[in-house]
Each structure stands twice: as structure tokens, then as C-alpha cells.
Design an enzyme around this catalytic site. Structure first.
Site, short mmCIF file in Angstrom:
data_model
loop_
_atom_site.label_atom_id
_atom_site.label_comp_id
_atom_site.label_asym_id
_atom_site.label_seq_id
_atom_site.Cartn_x
_atom_site.Cartn_y
_atom_site.Cartn_z
N GLU A 130 31.95 -41.59 -16.81
CA GLU A 130 33.00 -40.75 -17.38
C GLU A 130 34.01 -41.48 -18.27
OE1 GLU A 130 34.77 -38.62 -14.10
OE2 GLU A 130 33.05 -37.28 -13.92
N GLU A 171 26.85 -34.89 -11.65
CA GLU A 171 27.82 -34.46 -10.65
C GLU A 171 28.03 -32.95 -10.74
OE1 GLU A 171 31.55 -36.53 -10.72
OE2 GLU A 171 30.65 -38.51 -10.97
#
EC number: 3.2.1.58
Length: 830
Positions: free
Chosen positions: A597, A702
Site C-alpha cells: 500500500e 485484502e
């Protein structure tokens, strides 16, 4: 107190009767004659002058006190009123230890019987020559003219003879003077006020003396209590100073001195209580003087030894703190270990001498490890890519198969045709507050413990032991067995750069996580699970969020140290790729992540893409054959259609999808949320996964079942929720389906699974299976996360064990395209 007072106002003690010719009334004469004739407790000093009565009228036998001058000792003695008050025990002011019926029963045996009291009175009046109620006859007139010296001489002579004969007689008759209720000494005192020794003996008689002695012996050892009327006598409070010439030891009787009376502080073995000073001190009246006593006052046991007790108590507390700390420190520095524990049992065959001196107390020393289970504890300093292999076994087996739907490890996984069904191990080797809130709950908001950086700073020297215990206990071998049993086949393992090395100023615990990462990979190998390596925190922080290690500023590719941290992150991958390019990992580590991320909404996109290309070339050059993943950086997926079109081969795009962090999606009701996934997400993921129309191979790294952002710390430590309108400091808008009704609440959302309704469980499972269906239209998925301490809707393990996740991940009950089931009367506010 009234019961102990005398009528001093009738005749002042200061009256000088010796210098005048007073006129005596019969009663006064009788009382004077009574007082003058008892000298048993007189001082040896004939010049002794009495002090005022209120100073020393505390003794049980105070009516027997005498002066040198009998005229000064004239006191009105009213038998009808002197003891009007209810009887009180003479040691009441001293009583502290004996209470209630137990004490009173013992005392009642000491009260003289009525017949003994009557007999004593009869002797008193007979010896004075007055048998009746009218008292003695008037004094002859010539008696008033006697000289003072002659009268004193006569009186003293009579007293001396009487004392000698009576004391000897009654002590022999009674057998034990100190044991009798009315002993020989006491009768001698009582009869000492009468005139004429022969009259006294003749009236007493042998028979009566024997009778009284027998009664005394039967009553046992009793305290001597004078009785002058029908009711027993009460005592005055003890004075602070005893009269001159008196011993303060008279406060207690012989029996009390030998055995210790009620209220007396007893010694450890035998003997009586303390002297009078100790008793008076106990009542708060003692001035500290021991004059007049041959025995020094003995303070209480606590007063004598309280400093010693306090000293040893402090030592015990310090020892309780120091010993455990010392043991831990010794293990760390000197190679000691709790080798008898089951988690360290494999150290029993290892000699501490096998650990070189330079390695003792370091991360290479197995005797300092919290847990050595399934580690090879034979020392080695060998490295690959500069990374230690300490703890690894030299052999391995890749024949395990997670389930019948996927090939064993020693066969290639058909990525693209077979979807990945995996789970993350978030919050384990890279700590996140919302996953393990217990590590943060003990601190106040003012302390600012919000991430692993500040936690490690706060823990200081104890950081290594606290955090390693978390590593050893939060995820264990059983979790990997359960992951397999749940029908999953991949595991995405989070770790951060401090598992490899730390830099100046870093508070992180270095290198210990590396050992647990390697063991986790071996557990995956054992259960046929393939691994996706995920560097969750890289030098400088790639997003400034708490799960990167340090919440705040982005220091990677940004700011003063941006380029330095860029280089450090490449060096990290240089080491990692060399290590995982070994043959032992080619079948188990099948996905290699570059960075989790990176916040490309804030970072220069071009810098991120250039770094991605350079890092991919580096790791592939070092021998990595696994798929290399790059995160979408939170950019819209359609933007990736044109990015990295000329990229290295074997790359995979990683996207993370949640509905609860998007204010346009969190407000959807339960049914609409499932529709969003099956209609919008499904097509979006499917399109980006096609190289010709999108970017190419894409996974969802995720996602979760959470339908609210209510979990503790999920929005950072101390931050509120969108659901209840407390997330923003400037906007109190509630983002939930029932916001207009004002019923948005996190109470039900944060409830334990045991109270979930069947309708809510049906929704949660349908919601999860819809996402599985959408992401399987591409390369597959990894659920976030496997385990949490309390956030039930973020834990695959919790959902699986509580019946709102499919029993097998590869066999869901709902797929996109199926009719959405009814959720019953499920409210929309959670």
C-alpha cells in the site's frame, strides 16, 4: 467518675486537726479509728505527708492508706452511698484483650460471697465495741487531751504486734495467702482497724478461719477485692504519677503479677504482663518515666519490631521485581534459558558452550529465545544474502497438499486457471493496534502509544521480551493447520524491514521477527500452503499509517530522507531476494511482494513506478521465480490500464477492497451491499485482470466481512468512526443506513459472535462469499485477516469457527448470480 469519688467537701483534707480540739461525732470517731489502725501499706517514713486523695485514690485498697497524723486522714465514709453505681471491675480502665462473657465469667468467681462480707462486717463492729446501728459509744473526754507523741507511739506499738501475729496466724491457717479470695493478708488488713489483738483472735475462732480458708482454696487463685458494703467497689482512673513512697507495682495483685491479668500485655512464655508504666502508657497517660518501678516499661511487639518488618517487606517487594527481571536479562546476556519448559525442551541436548562468546546474548543464541519449538537450535552463523539461516533445518519436504483441489507443493500451481484462496497474518510480525489492542490498551492517550514505533520506544529494554512473546503466542502451528482445514491454500505473511536490520534512531526490535517468519514458512510447507511475502513496512514508511510501523509522515521517496530510504528499501530487497531464491523456497514462496500500500495519492506516481521496475529487475536478477506483486496505490483501477505497460514479466497487480472506508459504500443496506459486490466489483476485477483490456493478472490481497468501521482502533488509536459520526473532528455526519433515524450504533456491530442473530450470520456469510466470487473472477483473494483479539468481523478464524464463513473456502453456499437470501428481520443500523 461518680462511683469512685469520695465526699471530700464534708471535711477539708487541709484541716489541721492536730492543732485544735475538734469535736468528733460518733461516726467520725469510728471512721478515724478505722483508718488509723490499718497500716499494712504505710510508708516506712513516719514523716510522710499525704497528697490530695484525688492524686492516688486509684488502688483497690485505698481506704486503708494512712498518714503519720491520723487527724489528717479523717474522711467521711458513707456506706449507703459510696458505691451507688453499678459494680465495675477494678481493671476496667486497663482491659484491652479479654472481652465479653469470657472475661466476665472468670471475674464472677472472684466476687466474695455475701456471708463472707457479713462476717467481715461483724468483726469490724465487734472489735470497735459497737454492735448495732448506732455506732461506737462517745469518746471519753480525757481521750481528747492525750498528747500527740504518746498517741502515735501507742498506736505504732499495737500495729506492729498485731501485724506480726495476725499475718503469721492467717497465712498458716489459709495454706496459700496469695491464692485465697479473702487471704490471711487481706483479713489482717481488715481486722487491723480493731482494738485489741486478743479480742480479734477470740472472735474470729479457728472454725470460721478454717471455713473461709477452704472456700478460698476451692475458688482457686483469685484477685483480692475488698468489700465494705453490699455492692463491690469501683476504682478511680489511674493517676499519671504515683504518690511518693508507694510502688506503682501495687496496681496489680500477686495473681496478676504471676499470671497476667485481663488487659495486661503478656510476654511470650510464662510470667506476667508489663509493669504499671506499660499499662498506663496503654491508656495514653504515661509520660515515659519509669521512676518508682524496678522494671522498665516494655513496648508492644509491633512497636519493638515494626521497623524490622517494614525493612523485610521492602526487601521482599524489591526481590519480587528484581528476580524475574534478572532472570530474563541473564537469559539474554549470558545464554541462560528456561530449558525445562516445553517450548524450550529441544535445548536439553545442546551445550551452552557450543554458542560462541561473540554470539551469546544475541538473536543467534537459542538460549535467549522465548520459544525454540520446531527451530534447529544447533548454532550456525551461516547467512544467505547476509541473512541468517539460524533455526532452519537442513532438509525439507515439498510433497504436502493443502486440499484435493490444489496441487501439492512440488507441482506448479495453475495461477490464472485456479483461483488463490488465501488469508493474511496481519498484526503478527507487523503489529497493528486494531488487531492486537491489548498491546496498546494499557497506555493513556496522553502517552501517544499509537503504533509499533511508539510502542517499542515506550517498552524500552523490555521491548524484545514483550514483542517476542507476542510473536510466539499470537500465531502458532495450530493456526496453519486450521488454515488448511478451512479449505484455504495460500498465506500472505506480513513482515517489516526491522526483521532484517534497523538503522540509527530506530526503536524497533531487530531481527527476531526474521526467525518467526522462517518458521512460519516451514509450517506452511508442512501443511501444503503456499506463501505470499508481504513487506508491510519499509524504511521511511510508504504511507504514514500505523501498519507501516510509524504513523505520520511519509519518508520513503519523499522528504529529506526520501532518496536515502529509497536506496535502503532496494538493499532490503537485494538481501531478501537472494535468500528466497534458494531451492528450498522455490515451491513454497510463490508470490513475492515489493511493498504494501504505497500511498500514491500523495507520493509522486512516477517515482513509485520507477522504483517498482528497478526493484522487480533486482529481485528477478537475484533468482526470484515467484510472481512479483505491485500494489495499486489506491488509484482507480482503470488508471492502471496505461501504467507499467512495458514492465518485467511475471508481475501481478494487488488491489485491496473494503466497503467500510468509503463513505459512499458504508451507507448501503445489507442487500444493496451484496448487490454492489456482485454487480460493480465483479465486473471491475474481471476487466482489470485481462491484459488486453486492463492491466493483467490481478489479485485482491485484502478484504473482509466488516460492514462497519466500528472495530476498536481500526481508524487509528484514539480515532472515532464514520458509522457513528465521530471520525472527523469537523464533520459529525453519521454514515450508516439509518443515519436519518439517528440509530447508528457500534454496540451491536462490536458484539461477540455468540449473540449474533441467524439473520446477521446469514448476511455476513453471504457478504463474504459474494466477495470470494467476485475476486475469483481474477487471480483470487487473501482475506484480511486470519486472527484478531476482538474484532470478530475482521477474523477469518472467528467467522469460520462461529458458523458465518463456509466450512471450506472452496465450497461456498452463495455465488454472484445466485438469488440473495433473506436476512429476516435484521436491522439496518448494524
Amino acid at each position: 467518675m461518680p462511683g469512685h469519688s469520695r465526699s471530700r467537701d464534708r471535711l477539708s483534707p487541709s484541716s489541721e486537726l492536730d492543732d485544735a480540739d475538734p469535736v468528733y461525732s460518733p461516726s467520725v470517731y469510728q471512721r478515724e479509728h478505722y483508718y488509723n489502725n490499718d497500716s499494712l501499706f504505710d510508708s516506712a517514713d513516719d514523716d510522710y505527708t499525704r497528697t490530695p486523695r484525688n492524686v492516688y485514690s486509684y488502688e483497690t485498697h485505698d481506704e486503708y492508706h494512712d498518714d503519720d497524723d491520723d487527724d489528717d486522714d479523717v474522711h467521711e465514709h458513707d456506706h449507703d452511698h459510696e458505691y451507688d453505681d453499678k459494680f465495675e471491675e477494678p481493671w476496667v480502665p486497663l482491659r484491652a484483650q479479654v472481652e465479653g462473657d469470657q472475661w466476665r465469667e472468670g471475674f464472677e468467681t472472684a466476687i466474695p460471697k455475701e456471708e463472707d462480707v457479713t462476717q467481715a462486717k461483724e468483726y469490724q463492729y465487734q472489735m470497735s465495741g459497737a454492735l448495732g446501728d448506732d455506732g461506737p459509744p462517745p469518746l471519753p473526754s480525757d481521750a481528747l487531751g492525750r498528747g500527740k507523741g504518746k498517741k502515735r507511739l501507742d498506736r505504732e506499738t499495737r500495729r506492729q504486734r498485731r501485724k506480726e501475729r495476725l499475718a503469721a496466724f492467717f497465712k498458716h491457717k489459709n495454706g496459700s495467702a496469695s491464692a485465697g479470695l479473702v487471704s490471711g493478708d487481706a483479713l489482717a488488713k481488715l481486722l487491723g482497724s480493731q482494738d485489741g489483738d486478743e479480742d480479734c483472735l477470740s472472735h474470729l475462732g479457728t472454725e470460721r478461719a478454717d471455713s473461709m480458708s477452704q472456700k478460698n482454696l476451692e475458688g482457686g487463685r483469685q484477685r483480692k477485692l475488698p468489700v465494705l458494703s453490699e455492692e463491690p467497689m469501683m476504682l478511680r482512673p489511674f493517676p499519671a504519677v504515683a504518690p511518693t513512697g508507694q510502688t506503682q507495682g501495687r496496681v496489680v495483685s500477686g495473681a496478676q503479677l504471676e499470671e497476667g491479668g485481663p488487659g495486661m500485655e503478656m510476654r511470650h512464655r510464662g510470667g506476667g504482663g508489663p509493669p504499671a508504666e506499660g499499662l498506663l502508657q496503654k491508656e495514653g497517660d504515661w509520660d515515659g518515666s519509669t521512676k518508682g518501678s524496678s522494671t522498665s516499661a516494655r513496648p508492644s511487639f509491633w512497636k519493638r519490631y515494626h521497623k524490622t518488618f517494614i525493612f523485610f517487606a521492602i526487601l521482599i517487594v524489591l526481590a519480587a521485581i528484581a528476580i524475574p527481571v534478572g532472570i530474563i536479562e541473564a537469559r539474554r546476556l549470558h545464554g541462560t534459558s528456561g530449558g525445562d519448559n516445553s517450548s524450550n525442551s529441544n535445548l536439553k541436548g545442546i551445550s551452552r558452550d557450543s554458542i560462541p562468546a561473540y554470539a551469546r546474548g544475541t538473536y543467534l543464541d537459542p538460549f535467549t529465545w522465548y520459544d525454540t519449538t520446531d527451530f534447529n537450535v544447533t548454532f550456525t552463523n551461516a547467512t544467505v544474502g547476509g541473512l541468517s539461516i539460524m533455526g532452519l533445518n537442513s532438509t525439507w519436504n515439498d510433497s504436502a497438499q493443502a486440499n484435493e483441489n490444489v496441487p501439492p507443493l512440488n507441482e506448479k500451481f495453475p495461477y490464472g486457471s485456479q483461483p488463490i484462496r488465501g488469508v493474511n497474518l496481519g498484526g503478527w510480525l507487523s503489529i497493528e493496534p486494531f488487531i492486537v489492542p491489548s498491546l496498546f490498551d494499557t497506555y493513556t492517550s496522553s502517552e501517544g502509544i499509537i503504533d509499533e514505533w511508539t510502542l517499542s520506544e515506550k517498552l524500552g529494554d523490555s521491548a524484545a521480551s514483550v514483542i517476542e512473546k507476542h510473536y510466539a503466542t499470537f500465531i502458532t502451528e495450530q493456526d496453519f493447520a486450521d488454515i488448511r482445514d478451512a479449505g484455504l491454500d495460500h498465506v500472505r505473511i506480513q513482515f517489516s524491514y526491522w526483521a532484517i536490520k534497523t538503522y540509527d534512531g530506530d526503536p524497533y526490535v531487530p531481527k527476531i521477527a526474521w526467525r518467526y517468519l522462517l518458521r512460519a514458512i516451514e509450517y506452511c510447507r508442512k501443511y501444503g500452503l503456499r506463501v505470499n511475502l508481504d513487506p508491510h513496512g519499509i524504511p521511511g514508511s510508504q504511507n504514514g499509517w500505523n501498519h507501516s510501523g510509524r504513523q505520520g509522515t511519509i519518508g520513503w521517496l519523499n522528504g529529506t530522507d526520501g532518496e536515502l530510504n529509497r536506496q535502503r528499501s532496494l538493499e532490503m530487497h537485494d538481501q531478501l531476494s537472494q535468500f528466497f531464491a534458494q531451492d528450498r523456497y522455490k515451491n513454497v514462496v510463490t508470490i513475492y511482494g515489493l511493498v504494501n500500500e504505497p500511498l500514491m495519492l500523495s507520493l509522486p506516481v512516477e517515482k513509485v513506478l520507477n522504483w517498482t521496475t528497478e526493484a522487480t529487475n533486482l529481485v528477478q536478477k537475484n533468482g526470484i521465480k515467484a510472481w512479483v506483486t505491485v500494489h495499486d496505490g489506491f488509484l482507480n483501477l482503470d488508471k492502471w490500464d496505461k501504467m507499467l505497460k512495458t514492465r518485467p514479466s511475471n508481475m501481478m497487480l494487488d488491489t485491496h477492497q473494503y466497503t467500510v472506508f468509503n463513505t459512499g459504500e458504508i451507507v448501503l443496506n445489507h442487500t444493496r451491499r451484496v448487490e454492489l459486490i456482485c454487480e460493480s466489483w465483479y465486473s471491475m476485477i474481471q476487466q482489470i485482470n485481462i491484459t488486453s483490456t486492463g492491466w493483467g493478472p490481478t489479485i485482491c490481497g485484502e478484504w473482509s466481512q466488516a460492514d462497519t468501521d466500528c472495530a476498536q482502533y481500526v481508524n487509528n488509536v484514539g480515532r472515532g468512526t464514520r458509522w457513528e459520526g465521530t471520525f472527523s473532528l469537523t464533520d459529525s455526519t453519521q454514515y450508516c443506513p439509518t443515519a436519518s433515524e439517528g440509530t447508528c450504533s457500534c454496540t451491536q456491530a462490536n458484539a461477540v459472535p455468540g449473540v449474533y442473530s441467524e439473520g446477521y450470520k446469514t448476511f455476513l456469510q453471504t457478504y463474504a462469499e459474494a466477495q470470494m466470487s467476485a475476486f475469483e473472477s481474477a487471480m483470487g483473494w487473501f482475506y484480511w485477516t486470519w486472527a484478531t483479539e476482538s474484532a470478530a468481523q475482521w477474523s477469518y478464524r472467528t467467522a469460520w469457527k462461529n458458523g458465518y464463513m463456509p466450512k471450506k473456502a472452496y465450497s461456498p453456499s452463495f455465488k454472484c448470480g445466485d438469488t440473495i437470501p433473506s436476512f429476516g428481520n435484521l436491522p439496518e443500523y448494524y
